[in-house]
Design an enzyme around this catalytic site. Structure first.
Site, mmCIF file in Angstrom:
data_model
loop_
_atom_site.group_PDB
_atom_site.id
_atom_site.type_symbol
_atom_site.label_atom_id
_atom_site.label_comp_id
_atom_site.label_asym_id
_atom_site.label_seq_id
_atom_site.Cartn_x
_atom_site.Cartn_y
_atom_site.Cartn_z
ATOM 1 N N TYR A 76 -3.459 5.661 -14.854
ATOM 2 C CA TYR A 76 -2.187 5.469 -14.202
ATOM 3 C C TYR A 76 -2.102 4.679 -13.132
ATOM 4 O O TYR A 76 -3.187 5.015 -12.212
ATOM 5 C CB TYR A 76 -1.416 6.958 -14.110
ATOM 6 C CG TYR A 76 -0.995 7.420 -15.415
ATOM 7 C CD1 TYR A 76 0.524 7.161 -15.627
ATOM 8 C CD2 TYR A 76 -1.720 8.161 -16.159
ATOM 9 C CE1 TYR A 76 1.117 8.009 -16.721
ATOM 10 C CE2 TYR A 76 -1.176 8.882 -17.560
ATOM 11 C CZ TYR A 76 0.373 8.365 -17.820
ATOM 12 O OH TYR A 76 0.935 9.023 -18.814
ATOM 13 N N GLU A 77 -1.297 3.664 -12.954
ATOM 14 C CA GLU A 77 -1.200 2.905 -11.646
ATOM 15 C C GLU A 77 -0.929 3.760 -10.392
ATOM 16 O O GLU A 77 -1.315 3.207 -9.471
ATOM 17 C CB GLU A 77 -0.111 1.639 -11.851
ATOM 18 C CG GLU A 77 1.244 2.171 -11.788
ATOM 19 C CD GLU A 77 2.168 1.032 -12.060
ATOM 20 O OE1 GLU A 77 3.147 0.893 -12.882
ATOM 21 O OE2 GLU A 77 1.974 -0.173 -11.102
ATOM 22 N N ALA A 78 -0.664 5.116 -10.454
ATOM 23 C CA ALA A 78 -0.342 5.592 -9.052
ATOM 24 C C ALA A 78 -2.059 6.061 -8.702
ATOM 25 O O ALA A 78 -2.415 6.601 -7.672
ATOM 26 C CB ALA A 78 0.299 6.848 -9.244
ATOM 27 N N LEU A 121 -8.747 1.803 -7.392
ATOM 28 C CA LEU A 121 -7.724 1.340 -8.778
ATOM 29 C C LEU A 121 -7.724 -0.060 -8.846
ATOM 30 O O LEU A 121 -7.983 -0.592 -9.926
ATOM 31 C CB LEU A 121 -6.293 1.814 -8.508
ATOM 32 C CG LEU A 121 -5.663 1.697 -9.745
ATOM 33 C CD1 LEU A 121 -5.868 2.659 -10.778
ATOM 34 C CD2 LEU A 121 -4.003 1.450 -9.226
#
Lengths: 298, 246, 298, 246
Positions: D52-54, D86
């Site tokens: 998840y990009e968070a 990330l």
């Protein structure tokens, strides 16, 4: 461990066994010696006793490093023997600590270089032409840069992981994360193989995701004579003893015969070390971290 | 132990600790600097904040750490950080007021060699190399050097420059050098200057242990000997086994 | 909070309130509005509703950002009003997410630039001349670089800290660490002010050391309507409601009068929100992390 | 709900999910892509790993996440990482097989605008901007675009290039575009090609919603409608409130 090394570590590979004083995977180094790998390029910020053993055993042709000593004791004599005098036989590629860290970061994040404010005014760039100056495109500042390093294999020791290799570490974390992400292949060696639910109960502790892990090896005491925070202490007596062993090539060979080639693996090694050593490296007590709550959100 | 009632190492440690008065953030390894810093914490610099180069801040070691990565510096510390963060966020960011260095060789401008004796490609002695010494020298506001001195270590020309001194470059270089013979600071032009001689040490002793014409302070004085309190702390609290100080 | 903002945030400052969707310190943003700061340069990866409120209140002359939306809802209408049309009145400086992260990293590590493989083949460097190409000194690769950012003040919200500001965070950690180390001054706002011994019991959880912290503010619910993992949930209903409020300048002004200027601080704000809101943002249960042992080493 | 028994969004989600067959690591935000990816996990791609990009890997959300940073994606996940990690260690390192993008405008070569409508300095509409879209487009092995199509969004010339397409540069650009009308892939020279029309959609419908002369596959076929199983999963498990799919 036998299978992991047999499958993932090949003659001629570049290999990083990382862990800054903490969680140094001696068990993997010994297995590499046992399987008589050759022509490796060994990579580590602090080669430590494990690389003195491996280089003494003849597995390496080159060493990439930043501090070459036996911490708290003195020299690494097997490495000194092949790097001093008119005809050194081990190739050295040398950085400062942050230079090595920068190489791992560049490798781990797919950058063609990593900038640092190290090296200015010293002989280090002259000794290693891979360390190069670079002008900032903002103003007239100049920094040095180091190139990425991408080990064929990185081996890290962790307190625990699940079967997929999601690994959690506490205590000193060194440069293991960067070295693992930089690698083509990753071996994770652990004190405890745990259920996935243990990892999921505390995802902020995960340092290396199973996504990048090729093999997980359950090898209790695999970091001895270095240590695993909360599991066992550094065996300082062995670090001191190694000084005398490594000074004498015959003693070193005998030591390798007995403790590496003459031992089937870590379990037998620990068995032979016996209760005296296990007692001396047992923590004097516990220091349990307080609980935190992630909250349930349904 | 000498006739003076303390060892040269005890004198070095006491002298180094006193130099930390007024300092705040100290980057520290294991060995003599660790003992000196912990002595300063208990005497002249109670507000000192310690960053251990293995990656721990605010350590409260329950025993004297045996190596740079001793687990006792982690348990009970305020923060643990990766090597990337240690060198990037703390040291290169400029948060460190004082860093300690040892040296195999030092010259009159504070240039330091901890890499090789002899030629780099075919060395007589292969030393450990930089480790973090290069960054400590470049990024700490002040650099303290603690080392024993002799004609082989205080040399006119070092074999390899691992950590830069102040010579001709506008860089800071070390600000203090504490040896078993005396305490040195640096002139505005970057040259090392002998400021105090330890008790029982003569200027001739220093000249016999330094390979250049040493600059001597016009107000050269004697280093105050270790106080009873300093000696008690060193011997009973900080290094009861005498590992670093005997 | 009043004292921290009065002392540490000045007219004309550059201010970063970081926290990627998680731990966004609305309480600090409201206090800045309440003290009628002016001409601020606001910095945030995702300006979010807090910067829509602050810009709607007129505190800012410039915004440095990477994603300008109301997450899961739509636009930030107060910001759109001052950035659309022939004469935008708010200056924008725009990056991608990794570009913003790179700026924080460069600021936090005192680098003159940070290299990235972003931007190639897009209009972003043309729109922002601070994004520049740089040739690698190894081979013929080219990357883009971004310059450091060093906010005058960074404000981060954390689950807990001790009185010296040693702050621990779990759940999403965003770019708070980098933004804090990059700043000249740091304010840490916490759900719980804890004894130093709580921090020392788990040093691997510390994200921001007290060393760089100028003020610690104990402000429970200070991140509402964003959330604090394990403490309360995101108040999604408010994010949806804000869309309608911000579309209408008069409603926005009224909202600020009532909820910011008309409230002495966060305690009164939460009191007024009442039990309905507190109930709706309460986690549905607990999810406690397992204990780990650091070991005692005497 | 249409006469067909499912909505255009349900068709888009089912079609997007099917494209994930054989993929391994997926970078996913909230909204339609999240539903599509979770549908694929339960149908054609059970081995899919989600980032998840968070900043969470291996999430097992206990409810459908409401925003990109919903706490339910953290509790019970395998790993949480900073934005630096990330984008650096996962995305720029090349670990991501498939990334999802939406778009305000797309051109025939897959160049995407999510920044402004009109002039950059004085825009008609100020859109959110890149966020991570620039990096997702450049670093994912494949980029899936999911968006509604119209003459205003499928344009001959985009107003601003936020994420690069494949045109003339040797870059990859998106590999799949799924809309409410059909599914597109790309020619070797980088041009978008209509491969399937959703049930009930004619070629004229597509031409009325695209601002260039669309390239149509010689083997143009119909997208298989959502299966009963796909619809059940979407409606009962993945989006019971119909937030993204009604």
């Amino acid at each position: 461990m036998r299978d992991a090394v047999a499958t993932l570590v090949r003659d001629g590979d570049s290999v990083a066994i990382e862990g800054f004083t903490h969680l140094i995977c001696f068990a993997a180094g010994h297995e590499i010696i046992r399987q008589r790998r050759r022509d490796l390029t060994l990579i580590r910020m602090t080669p430590d006793v494990i690389y003195d053993q491996m280089i003494g055993a003849g597995v390496a042709r080159k060493l990439v490093f930043s501090w070459l000593g036996n911490p708290g004791v003195g020299s690494l004599h097997a490495i000194r023997r092949v790097t001093e005098g008119a005809q050194p036989t081990l190739e050295l590629e040398e950085y400062s600590h942050f230079g090595m860290v920068g190489r791992y970061i560049a490798g781990a994040t797919n950058l063609p270089f990593y900038p640092l404010r190290s090296y200015e005014g010293t002989d280090m760039p002259a000794a290693n032409p891979r360390i190069r100056p670079l002008a900032s495109p903002y103003g007239d500042e100049r920094v040095y840069v180091v190139p990425p390093i991408n080990p064929d294999v990185t081996i890290v020791h962790a307190q625990r992981a699940d079967a997929a290799g999601n690994a959690q570490v506490w205590g000193l974390v060194g440069a293991q994360k960067e070295a693992a992400f930089a690698a083509e292949r990753v071996i994770v060696v652990v004190e405890e193989l745990v259920d996935e639910s243990v990892i999921r109960a505390d995802p902020n502790r995960t340092v290396i995701p199973g996504l990048i892990v090729d093999a997980v090896v359950h090898e209790p005491y695999g970091a001895h004579p270095s240590y695993a925070q909360g599991f066992y202490d550094r065996d300082n007596a062995f670090y001191v003893e190694w000084d005398a062993i490594a000074r004498d090539p015959q003693r070193l060979t005998d030591w390798l015969e007995t403790w590496v080639h003459g031992s089937s693996g870590r379990a037998e090694y620990m068995e032979r070390l016996g209760p005296t050593v296990r007692d001396r490296i047992r923590p004097t007590g516990t220091a349990v971290a307080g609980a935190i709550d992630y909250g349930e959100y349904r | 132990m000498t006739a003076a009632g303390y060892t040269p190492s005890e004198m070095m440690i006491a002298a180094a600790a006193r130099e930390l008065a007024g300092q705040r953030v100290c980057f520290v390894g294991i060995g003599l600097p660790n003992v000196a810093v912990n002595l300063a914490l208990r005497t002249v610099a109670p507000e000192l904040e310690l960053i251990y180069e293995a990656g721990a801040y605010g350590a409260q070691p329950a025993r004297l750490p045996l190596s740079i990565g001793d687990p006792t510096i982690v348990t009970g510390s305020l923060a643990v950080m990766s090597q990337a963060d240690l060198f990037g966020l703390y040291l290169q960011r400029g948060l460190v007021d004082v860093g300690f260095l040892g040296a195999a060789q030092i010259d009159r401008f504070g240039n330091i060699n901890s890499t090789v004796i002899g030629d780099y490609a075919a060395p007589k002695v292969r030393l450990p190399g930089s480790g973090g010494a290069n960054e400590i020298a470049l990024h700490s506001r002040q650099v303290f050097v603690v080392m024993r001195q002799s004609k082989r270590s205080f040399v006119a020309s070092i074999d390899f420059c691992t950590s830069p001194g102040s010579s001709g470059s506008g860089r800071r270089g070390p600000s203090v050098v504490v040896t078993d013979l005396g305490v040195y600071h640096f002139e505005a032009d970057g040259e090392m200057r002998l400021d105090t001689l330890h008790p029982g040490v003569s200027l001739d002793d220093v000249r016999a242990a330094i390979d250049w014409e040493v600059l001597v302070s016009p107000t050269l004085s004697q280093t105050p000997p270790p106080s009873a309190d300093e000696l008690r702390l060193i011997r009973e609290v900080l290094d009861p086994d005498g590992r670093y100080t005997r």
